[in-house]
Design an enzyme around this catalytic site. Structure first.
Site: not given
Ligand code: ASP
Length: 298
Positions: A165, A193-196, A216-217, A219
């Protein structure tokens, strides 16, 4: 100003390209955002420009260079928040908008809504005169290879799949805080799919007088922990320092759920925090006292 370009297992990405390329890119983008602040510009403009540049850079998972879905397509999410009035804009699952962060800003400034998704978001982008691109504009050899590796079972579980991200948080000379986050999401994600990243309070948050946060991570964990807002709440309501709050949320709240990732954040006094529980996080920080750093590993 702080920026990030993803946290996780960074060794794979460092094996694909020289570390100096990542550092040069992060430094250039950090300086571009900081220059806006230095010339008296707004935090909102600084984070928009920095995230747009990060989206355009194929090294990072957002915009061009986005991670690909199970079906091999790019589906992009982004958000932006203005700490002055807590206005926010977000887009999710867009497939043809070159710079999702700019569309998120249009949603914030030109509609009564906070989030638009899919074809409706793209229709709105056209109405705003934005450039639409074919989906394969976003695809790169790196991300195709990552998807192939996941498909071949080289990376067994969703939890091990590459992701990333980009984000930026800024405090301007007027004391206003803004945050923006943009992503292609996790590799091999299910379409839809929708992340954070586009979820206000999960992957992005800003409130003047308190702090701004971009996450980031994985989600799903950041959504379940309402991570960005939780950090702000610990600062605002419990009086914790930003550093303590970020540590608690990343290492205890997210960590105890089994999640991994990181955050960048700035508080009202300009203290910058870059915290992660992964091998590394592509990141940069610069302020008016002369501090300037770009780093990837610990
Ligand atoms: N947070 C992002 C998601 O889950 C991915 C990421 O930050 O690595 O879409």
């Amino acid at each position: 100003m702080v920026i990030h370009a993803g946290a996780g297992v960074v060794s794979g990405r460092l094996a694909a390209h020289p570390r100096a390329h990542f550092e040069a890119s992060l430094g250039r983008i950090l300086d571009a955002g900081f220059d806006i602040l230095d010339r008296g510009g707004s935090s909102l403009d600084a984070v928009t420009v920095a995230v747009r540049m990060l989206e355009d850079d194929p090294l990072f998972n957002a915009g061009r260079g986005s991670g690909l879905t199970r079906d091999g397509t790019a589906e992009l999410d982004a958000s932006i928040m203005d700490g002055r009035n807590q206005k926010a804009g977000a887009v999710a699952c867009v497939t043809r908008v070159r710079n999702p962060v700019e569309l998120a800003r249009h949603v914030m400034e030109k509609t009564l809504h906070v989030m638009l998704v899919g074809t409706g978001a793209e229709q709105f982008a056209l109405e705003q005169g934005m450039e639409l691109v074919p989906n394969d504009y976003f695809h790169t050899d790196d991300r195709r290879a990552e998807l192939e590796a996941v498909r071949r079972g080289g990376i067994a579980a969703h939890a091990g799949a590459p992701h990333g991200t980009v984000g930026a948080v800024a405090l301007d000379s007027q004391g206003h805080i803004a945050a923006a986050t943009s992503t292609g999401g996790t590799t091999n994600k299910l379409p839809g799919r929708v992340g954070d990243s586009p979820i206000i309070g999960a992957g992005n948050y800003a409130k003047d007088g308190v702090c701004g946060v971009s996450a980031t991570g994985y989600g799903e964990y950041f959504i379940r922990a309402v991570a960005a807002h939780r950090i702000a709440a610990l600062v605002e309501l419990r009086g914790q320092s930003l550093e303590e709050a970020a540590r608690e949320v990343i290492h205890e709240t997210i960590g105890s759920l089994g999640g991994s990732g990181g955050v960048i954040a700035i508080d009202a006094a300009g203290r910058m925090v870059l915290e992660f529980n992964t091998e590394g996080m592509f990141r940069g920080a610069r302020d008016s006292s002369g501090r300037r750093e770009v780093a990837i590993t610990r």
